[in-house]
Design an enzyme around this catalytic site. Structure first.
Site, PDB file in Angstrom:
ATOM      1  N   CYS A   1       0.863  -1.178   0.000  1.00 18.37           N
ATOM      2  CA  CYS A   1       0.000   0.000   0.000  1.00 18.37           C
ATOM      3  C   CYS A   1       0.898   1.226   0.000  1.00 18.37           C
ATOM      4  O   CYS A   1       1.745   1.367   0.872  1.00 18.37           O
ATOM      5  CB  CYS A   1      -0.921   0.010   1.220  1.00 18.37           C
ATOM      6  SG  CYS A   1      -1.937   1.497   1.270  1.00 18.37           S
TER       7      CYS A   1
ATOM      8  N   ASN B   1       1.446  -9.110  -0.956  1.00 12.66           N
ATOM      9  CA  ASN B   1       0.428  -9.994  -0.378  1.00 12.66           C
ATOM     10  C   ASN B   1       0.932 -11.433  -0.368  1.00 12.66           C
ATOM     11  O   ASN B   1       1.866 -11.790  -1.078  1.00 12.66           O
ATOM     12  CB  ASN B   1      -0.831  -9.987  -1.243  1.00 12.66           C
ATOM     13  CG  ASN B   1      -1.575  -8.683  -1.174  1.00 12.66           C
ATOM     14  OD1 ASN B   1      -1.229  -7.735  -1.842  1.00 12.66           O
ATOM     15  ND2 ASN B   1      -2.606  -8.638  -0.348  1.00 12.66           N
TER      16      ASN B   1
HETATM   17  P1  HMG Z   1     -10.084  13.795  -0.323  1.00  8.93           P
HETATM   18  O1  HMG Z   1      -9.039  14.688  -0.877  1.00  8.93           O
HETATM   19  O2  HMG Z   1     -10.429  13.928   1.113  1.00  8.93           O
HETATM   20  O3  HMG Z   1     -11.403  13.854  -1.216  1.00  8.93           O
HETATM   21  O4  HMG Z   1      -9.603  12.299  -0.621  1.00  8.93           O
HETATM   22  P2  HMG Z   1     -12.493  15.002  -1.353  1.00  8.93           P
HETATM   23  O5  HMG Z   1     -13.807  14.365  -1.233  1.00  8.93           O
HETATM   24  O6  HMG Z   1     -12.159  16.155  -0.435  1.00  8.93           O
HETATM   25  O7  HMG Z   1     -12.321  15.517  -2.873  1.00  8.93           O
HETATM   26  C1  HMG Z   1     -11.212  16.290  -3.303  1.00  8.93           C
HETATM   27  C2  HMG Z   1     -11.116  16.261  -4.827  1.00  8.93           C
HETATM   28  O8  HMG Z   1     -10.809  14.935  -5.267  1.00  8.93           O
HETATM   29  C3  HMG Z   1     -12.417  16.630  -5.533  1.00  8.93           C
HETATM   30  O9  HMG Z   1     -12.033  17.280  -6.750  1.00  8.93           O
HETATM   31  C4  HMG Z   1     -13.038  15.319  -5.862  1.00  8.93           C
HETATM   32  O10 HMG Z   1     -13.901  15.338  -6.959  1.00  8.93           O
HETATM   33  C5  HMG Z   1     -11.824  14.471  -6.155  1.00  8.93           C
HETATM   34  P3  HMG Z   1     -12.296  18.827  -6.971  1.00  8.93           P
HETATM   35  O11 HMG Z   1     -13.769  18.999  -6.777  1.00  8.93           O
HETATM   36  O12 HMG Z   1     -11.506  19.522  -5.896  1.00  8.93           O
HETATM   37  O13 HMG Z   1     -11.824  19.064  -8.367  1.00  8.93           O
HETATM   38  N1  HMG Z   1     -12.120  13.061  -5.831  1.00  8.93           N
HETATM   39  C6  HMG Z   1     -12.081  12.041  -6.694  1.00  8.93           C
HETATM   40  N2  HMG Z   1     -11.749  11.959  -7.988  1.00  8.93           N
HETATM   41  C7  HMG Z   1     -11.838  10.746  -8.581  1.00  8.93           C
HETATM   42  N3  HMG Z   1     -12.245   9.635  -7.932  1.00  8.93           N
HETATM   43  C8  HMG Z   1     -12.566   9.675  -6.633  1.00  8.93           C
HETATM   44  C9  HMG Z   1     -12.479  10.925  -5.980  1.00  8.93           C
HETATM   45  N4  HMG Z   1     -12.727  11.288  -4.699  1.00  8.93           N
HETATM   46  C10 HMG Z   1     -12.511  12.605  -4.632  1.00  8.93           C
HETATM   47  N5  HMG Z   1     -12.957   8.571  -5.993  1.00  8.93           N
HETATM   48  C11 HMG Z   1     -10.016   9.924  -0.853  1.00  8.93           C
HETATM   49  C12 HMG Z   1     -10.295  11.186  -0.048  1.00  8.93           C
HETATM   50  C13 HMG Z   1     -10.561   8.746  -0.074  1.00  8.93           C
HETATM   51  C14 HMG Z   1     -10.718  10.046  -2.206  1.00  8.93           C
HETATM   52  C15 HMG Z   1      -8.496   9.794  -1.061  1.00  8.93           C
HETATM   53  O14 HMG Z   1      -7.890   9.791   0.193  1.00  8.93           O
HETATM   54  C16 HMG Z   1      -8.106   8.533  -1.805  1.00  8.93           C
HETATM   55  O15 HMG Z   1      -8.297   8.421  -3.021  1.00  8.93           O
HETATM   56  N6  HMG Z   1      -7.539   7.525  -1.085  1.00  8.93           N
HETATM   57  C17 HMG Z   1      -7.219   6.223  -1.698  1.00  8.93           C
HETATM   58  C18 HMG Z   1      -5.985   5.614  -1.083  1.00  8.93           C
HETATM   59  C19 HMG Z   1      -5.780   4.243  -1.670  1.00  8.93           C
HETATM   60  O16 HMG Z   1      -6.268   3.904  -2.737  1.00  8.93           O
HETATM   61  N7  HMG Z   1      -5.029   3.403  -0.927  1.00  8.93           N
HETATM   62  C20 HMG Z   1      -4.771   2.028  -1.348  1.00  8.93           C
HETATM   63  C21 HMG Z   1      -5.976   1.137  -1.218  1.00  8.93           C
HETATM   64  S1  HMG Z   1      -6.275   0.584   0.456  1.00  8.93           S
HETATM   65  C22 HMG Z   1      -5.232  -0.805   0.632  1.00  8.93           C
HETATM   66  O17 HMG Z   1      -4.389  -1.050  -0.200  1.00  8.93           O
HETATM   67  C23 HMG Z   1      -5.446  -1.735   1.793  1.00  8.93           C
HETATM   68  C24 HMG Z   1      -6.132  -3.049   1.386  1.00  8.93           C
HETATM   69  O18 HMG Z   1      -5.351  -3.759   0.441  1.00  8.93           O
HETATM   70  C25 HMG Z   1      -6.326  -3.949   2.637  1.00  8.93           C
HETATM   71  C26 HMG Z   1      -5.052  -4.098   3.485  1.00  8.93           C
HETATM   72  O19 HMG Z   1      -4.003  -4.491   2.964  1.00  8.93           O
HETATM   73  O20 HMG Z   1      -5.173  -3.799   4.673  1.00  8.93           O
HETATM   74  C27 HMG Z   1      -7.520  -2.781   0.791  1.00  8.93           C
HETATM   75 MG    MG Z   2      -3.607  -4.980   0.931  1.00  8.34          MG
END
Ligand code: HMG
Ligand code: MG
Length: 310
Positions: free
Chosen positions: A253, A262
């Site tokens: 991540c 993984n």
């Molecule tokens: P934020 O900045 O708080 O979002 O991010 P926001 O709601 O304040 O929006 C800000 C801007 O981003 C806006 O644009 C939104 O439209 C845009 P503006 O109006 O300013 O032009 N925006 C988006 N654009 C496209 N797609 C979207 C989106 N959301 C907002 N979905 C957010 C919050 C959650 C979106 C951000 O923190 C994020 O994308 N995080 C993802 C992190 C990630 O993917 N991490 C890896 C996956 S988790 C993992 O790997 C663990 C797992 O494998 C299990 C384990 O191993 O434990 C699952």
């Molecule tokens: Mg994972």
């Protein structure tokens, strides 16, 4: 070893007869790669995983593209995907914007991803532990109303790189919140790969005591400390029958320091084949896929079984 690169089959009592492997290589694996992988290669990877018999192939994430540039081509990947009937292709969606993008891309199966700790909620979601559900509630409700399956990941269930030990009741509480919001299944994440089998057994016991049916639980082990298979066996002994794994052992991540790959799907299939547990996966086809992808990534697969078979 039996002929043909397969283990001898000797079952152990008390394990499930069948395990569903939730393949996360195209999402968890590729989100962490520094190399830019063209969408066409991702699509071929997903096709090959489904052809190898994997029943669930997590395909990509509809997160903020600037947060995870590796998966910024999610729309393109989903548009080119030829779906095998009966195979599920879930995607990660964090919020309403992500769900809307996923729906427009023809997705029918989604997962939200919550944190069990405050620091990771801040770093991975830009939310607090207390407010993350405000982001997920409308996503889960909207997806359910549209007839989608909704999985809830819980990260940092067994340890957190900033906070250290994670109280089990904190994990149980996040699981309860996700189920109450409407998730049909959960995945317990050892995001940084530090868990050991006693911890797994203890958390599953606490979840059982809290009324969470084991049939709704999957496990998601990263293999940083080489414990992923031992932890998986402990989970199977508790009745878990959904196990996340990543072809070739890719993964990590970008927002969790010290997370490595993984549990490799090939390592998992070798153990399950040896135990006589049905998965439907063709190990040789899967290992050949990981060798093929390693050629595109420019480095060998970290999976012991891929190395041994090739
Ligand atoms: P934020 O900045 O708080 O979002 O991010 P926001 O709601 O304040 O929006 C800000 C801007 O981003 C806006 O644009 C939104 O439209 C845009 P503006 O109006 O300013 O032009 N925006 C988006 N654009 C496209 N797609 C979207 C989106 N959301 C907002 N979905 C957010 C919050 C959650 C979106 C951000 O923190 C994020 O994308 N995080 C993802 C992190 C990630 O993917 N991490 C890896 C996956 S988790 C993992 O790997 C663990 C797992 O494998 C299990 C384990 O191993 O434990 C699952
Ligand atoms: Mg994972």
């Amino acid at each position: 070893m039996a002929d043909g690169g397969l283990p001898d089959v000797v079952p152990l009592p008390g394990l499930p007869e069948q395990v569903t492997i939730w393949e996360v290589g195209a999402r968890d694996g590729l989100q962490n790669e520094s190399a830019v992988i063209p969408a066409a290669i991702k699509v071929e990877f997903i096709h090959r995983l489904a052809d190898a018999g994997l029943p669930v192939v997590e395909a990509t994430s509809f997160v903020r593209p600037d947060w995870v540039p590796q998966l910024a081509d999610a729309v393109e990947v989903m548009a080119s995907l030829e779906r095998v009937p009966g195979v599920r292709y879930p995607v990660l969606v964090p919020n309403k914007r992500g769900l809307a993008r996923a729906v427009a891309a023809g997705v029918a199966d989604v997962a939200v991803f919550a944190s069990a700790t405050e620091t990771f909620a801040q770093r991975n979601l830009n939310r607090s532990l207390a407010t993350q559900m405000e982001m997920f509630d409308p996503v889960i409700a909207g997806a359910r109303a549209a007839g989608m399956a909704v999985r809830g990941y819980v990260s940092m269930c067994f340890g957190d790189p900033w906070e250290g030990r994670v109280p089990r009741q904190q994990v149980v509480e996040v699981c309860r919140q996700l189920l109450a919001a409407g998730c049909d299944a959960l995945s317990l994440g050892d995001t940084i790969g530090v868990a050991t089998p006693g911890q797994v057994t203890a958390l599953l016991a606490d979840l059982g005591a809290a009324g969470v049916p084991v049939g709704q639980l999957g496990v998601h082990f990263h293999d940083t400390y080489g414990q992923a298979l031992a932890n998986t066996l402990a989970a199977l002994q508790c009745g878990v029958s959904t196990v996340d794994a990543s072809a070739g052992g890719l993964g990590g991540c970008p927002y969790a320091k010290s997370a490595t790959g993984n549990l490799a799907t090939e390592d998992l299939v070798w153990m399950l084949d040896g135990l006589g547990i049905h998965t439907g996966v063709d190990l040789a086809a899967l290992a050949a896929t990981s060798v093929w992808l390693a050629g595109h990534l420019g480095r060998p697969s970290p999976s012991s079984v891929v190395r041994a078979l090739s």
